[in-house]
Design an enzyme around this catalytic site. Structure first.
Site, PDB file in Angstrom:
ATOM      1  N   GLY A  14      25.252 -13.641 -56.002  1.00  0.00           N
ATOM      2  CA  GLY A  14      24.357 -14.543 -55.305  1.00  0.00           C
ATOM      3  C   GLY A  14      23.678 -15.609 -56.033  1.00  0.00           C
ATOM      4  O   GLY A  14      23.938 -15.795 -57.129  1.00  0.00           O
TER       5      GLY A  14
ATOM      6  N   GLU B 157      27.226 -24.726 -57.199  1.00  0.00           N
ATOM      7  CA  GLU B 157      28.464 -25.154 -56.947  1.00  0.00           C
ATOM      8  C   GLU B 157      29.917 -24.471 -57.579  1.00  0.00           C
ATOM      9  O   GLU B 157      30.793 -24.460 -57.070  1.00  0.00           O
ATOM     10  CB  GLU B 157      28.524 -26.569 -57.584  1.00  0.00           C
TER      11      GLU B 157
ATOM     12  N   HIS C 283      29.989 -21.159 -57.761  1.00  0.00           N
ATOM     13  CA  HIS C 283      30.617 -20.058 -56.797  1.00  0.00           C
ATOM     14  C   HIS C 283      31.230 -20.763 -55.584  1.00  0.00           C
ATOM     15  O   HIS C 283      31.942 -20.222 -55.136  1.00  0.00           O
ATOM     16  CB  HIS C 283      29.167 -19.249 -56.073  1.00  0.00           C
TER      17      HIS C 283
ATOM     18  N   GLN D 189      26.085  -3.146 -63.726  1.00  0.00           N
ATOM     19  CA  GLN D 189      26.367  -4.035 -64.753  1.00  0.00           C
ATOM     20  C   GLN D 189      25.206  -4.490 -65.832  1.00  0.00           C
ATOM     21  O   GLN D 189      25.377  -5.415 -66.693  1.00  0.00           O
ATOM     22  CB  GLN D 189      27.335  -5.190 -64.390  1.00  0.00           C
TER      23      GLN D 189
ATOM     24  N   LYS E  97      34.024 -19.273 -66.438  1.00  0.00           N
ATOM     25  CA  LYS E  97      32.805 -18.984 -67.056  1.00  0.00           C
ATOM     26  C   LYS E  97      32.708 -17.605 -67.464  1.00  0.00           C
ATOM     27  O   LYS E  97      32.140 -17.583 -68.875  1.00  0.00           O
ATOM     28  CB  LYS E  97      31.969 -19.263 -65.965  1.00  0.00           C
ATOM     29  N   ASP E  98      33.230 -16.435 -66.852  1.00  0.00           N
ATOM     30  CA  ASP E  98      33.197 -15.284 -67.447  1.00  0.00           C
ATOM     31  C   ASP E  98      34.532 -14.788 -67.924  1.00  0.00           C
ATOM     32  O   ASP E  98      35.091 -13.907 -67.092  1.00  0.00           O
ATOM     33  CB  ASP E  98      32.621 -14.076 -66.411  1.00  0.00           C
TER      34      ASP E  98
ATOM     35  N   SER F 151      24.812 -21.588 -64.055  1.00  0.00           N
ATOM     36  CA  SER F 151      24.584 -20.233 -64.074  1.00  0.00           C
ATOM     37  C   SER F 151      23.215 -20.015 -63.557  1.00  0.00           C
ATOM     38  O   SER F 151      22.403 -20.861 -63.584  1.00  0.00           O
ATOM     39  CB  SER F 151      24.423 -19.681 -65.492  1.00  0.00           C
TER      40      SER F 151
ATOM     41  N   ARG G 171      21.284 -17.889 -64.112  1.00  0.00           N
ATOM     42  CA  ARG G 171      20.106 -17.794 -65.342  1.00  0.00           C
ATOM     43  C   ARG G 171      19.684 -19.228 -65.882  1.00  0.00           C
ATOM     44  O   ARG G 171      18.648 -18.730 -66.467  1.00  0.00           O
ATOM     45  CB  ARG G 171      20.826 -16.737 -66.411  1.00  0.00           C
TER      46      ARG G 171
HETATM   47  P1  AMP Z   1      27.939 -14.365 -60.773  1.00  0.00           P
HETATM   48  O1  AMP Z   1      27.367 -14.361 -59.532  1.00  0.00           O
HETATM   49  O2  AMP Z   1      27.306 -14.656 -61.858  1.00  0.00           O
HETATM   50  O3  AMP Z   1      28.385 -12.663 -60.900  1.00  0.00           O
HETATM   51  O4  AMP Z   1      29.346 -14.948 -60.550  1.00  0.00           O
HETATM   52  C1  AMP Z   1      30.115 -14.768 -59.630  1.00  0.00           C
HETATM   53  C2  AMP Z   1      31.654 -15.357 -59.801  1.00  0.00           C
HETATM   54  O5  AMP Z   1      31.172 -17.086 -60.071  1.00  0.00           O
HETATM   55  C3  AMP Z   1      32.265 -15.115 -61.013  1.00  0.00           C
HETATM   56  O6  AMP Z   1      33.730 -14.936 -60.823  1.00  0.00           O
HETATM   57  C4  AMP Z   1      31.930 -15.978 -62.112  1.00  0.00           C
HETATM   58  O7  AMP Z   1      32.599 -16.219 -63.007  1.00  0.00           O
HETATM   59  C5  AMP Z   1      31.809 -17.340 -61.165  1.00  0.00           C
HETATM   60  N1  AMP Z   1      31.093 -18.435 -61.644  1.00  0.00           N
HETATM   61  C6  AMP Z   1      29.883 -18.268 -62.122  1.00  0.00           C
HETATM   62  N2  AMP Z   1      29.529 -19.494 -62.788  1.00  0.00           N
HETATM   63  C7  AMP Z   1      30.494 -20.348 -62.469  1.00  0.00           C
HETATM   64  C8  AMP Z   1      30.577 -21.602 -62.837  1.00  0.00           C
HETATM   65  N3  AMP Z   1      29.936 -22.486 -63.345  1.00  0.00           N
HETATM   66  N4  AMP Z   1      31.931 -22.311 -62.491  1.00  0.00           N
HETATM   67  C9  AMP Z   1      32.889 -21.441 -62.037  1.00  0.00           C
HETATM   68  N5  AMP Z   1      32.655 -20.090 -61.692  1.00  0.00           N
HETATM   69  C10 AMP Z   1      31.522 -19.618 -61.991  1.00  0.00           C
END
Ligand code: AMP
Length: 286
Positions: free
Chosen positions: A31, A35, A37, A61, A152-153, A188, A190
């Site tokens: 959540g 952009e 996501h 995690q 990104k990850d 991010s 964060r």
């Molecule tokens: P998270 O909410 O941080 O767990 O991210 C959820 C999904 O969104 C994961 O597959 C991340 O790799 C992807 N994601 C997060 N930040 C980015 C970004 N800046 N560009 C592309 N995908 C992203």
């Protein structure tokens, strides 16, 4: 139409009533959507009859001293962002509490091996076990045929690909490019922990990766390895770096002269905020 589902029971009912014969795309997130996501969701919407975006800050995690408690939870705004951008059939699965995913007595861990012990796995013991345990469950609940993750990850995508291959999971994994802010910082959730001056410091992460990429593109393999090692040694002396490495993009192993694509990976701390970033670079031999 955007429908928000808060329980596993409701998801299962919806699944059996409406998903028959449909292609389903899954976008797992924690959540606080940005952009990056939404680009994953956009791809899912373009390739599937139904898309499910999951919003769950997965306690398994996070390590004991990490930011689980302060991680931004913004479900209402997230749903508005989705409604704003999409008119297609989208399900938002946002479990109403942790016991939806980990009910009393839940006692299973999905663990990928060696890939989870390096880089972020070395700095965050148990992190990837938490990721694969929740992602496996989301794959199984959604019965999705496609799932979308961000580059990104990068290590996370490699770990999930490994789990999918090893366990013969009937789902296709797609990795989407990194979405960046104008200054080059990868988007991010964060980033909002950063003050303006923290952000300036944080830019050393993407800038270092760009610097290494340009050495790779301009020099022969041998010369570039010498120069890159100099950069790595000088940067890593700074304790803000958790890691900064150049690895084979296909398997996250050390590079050699047969490597055709590398990934430059870095994790960098600014105060208590830990940021990660990477760049994939094809190696062109002269
Ligand atoms: P998270 O909410 O941080 O767990 O991210 C959820 C999904 O969104 C994961 O597959 C991340 O790799 C992807 N994601 C997060 N930040 C980015 C970004 N800046 N560009 C592309 N995908 C992203």
């Amino acid at each position: 139409m955007v429908k928000v589902i808060r329980t596993v029971l409701e998801l299962k009912q919806y699944q059996s009533e409406f998903f028959e014969g449909k292609s389903v795309g899954l976008v797992p997130t924690m959540g606080n959507l940005h952009e990056g996501h939404l680009s994953l969701l956009e791809r899912s919407v373009s390739e599937n009859d139904i898309s499910i975006i999951t919003i769950f800050v997965n306690p398994k995690q996070f390590g004991p001293n990490e930011d689980f408690d302060k991680y931004p939870r913004t479900l209402e705004q997230d749903v508005l962002k989705i409604e704003d951008k999409f008119s297609e059939n989208i399900l938002v699965f946002a479990p109403k509490d942790n016991s939806e995913i980990y009910p009393e007595g839940f006692d299973t861990t999905i663990q990928v091996g060696a890939l989870t012990k390096i880089l972020c796995g070395a700095n965050r013991p148990g992190h990837f076990d938490g990721v694969t345990t929740v992602v496996y469950q989301l794959f199984s609940l959604s019965k999705a045929t496609n799932a979308y993750f961000g580059q990104k990850d990068y290590q996370q995508v490699k770990v999930i690909e490994k789990m999918t291959t090893d366990l013969h999971l009937p789902i296709k994994i797609t990795m989407m490019p990194i979405s960046r802010d104008q200054d080059g910082l990868a988007r991010s959730s964060r980033n909002q922990y950063l003050s303006a001056s923290d952000r300036e410091t944080a830019l050393l992460l993407p800038r270092t990766l760009v610097e290494i990429e340009s050495i790779l593109k301009e020099e022969t393999w041998v010369n570039s390895m010498i120069k890159i090692n100099e950069v790595l040694e000088s940067r890593i002396a700074d304790k803000n770096w958790d890691y900064l490495e150049i690895l084979d993009a296909s398997n996250l192993k050390p590079v050699n002269e047969n490597t055709t694509e590398v990934v430059l990976v870095g994790a960098f701390r600014v105060g208590s905020t830990r940021l990660i970033d990477n760049r994939k670079v094809e190696i062109k031999y002269a």
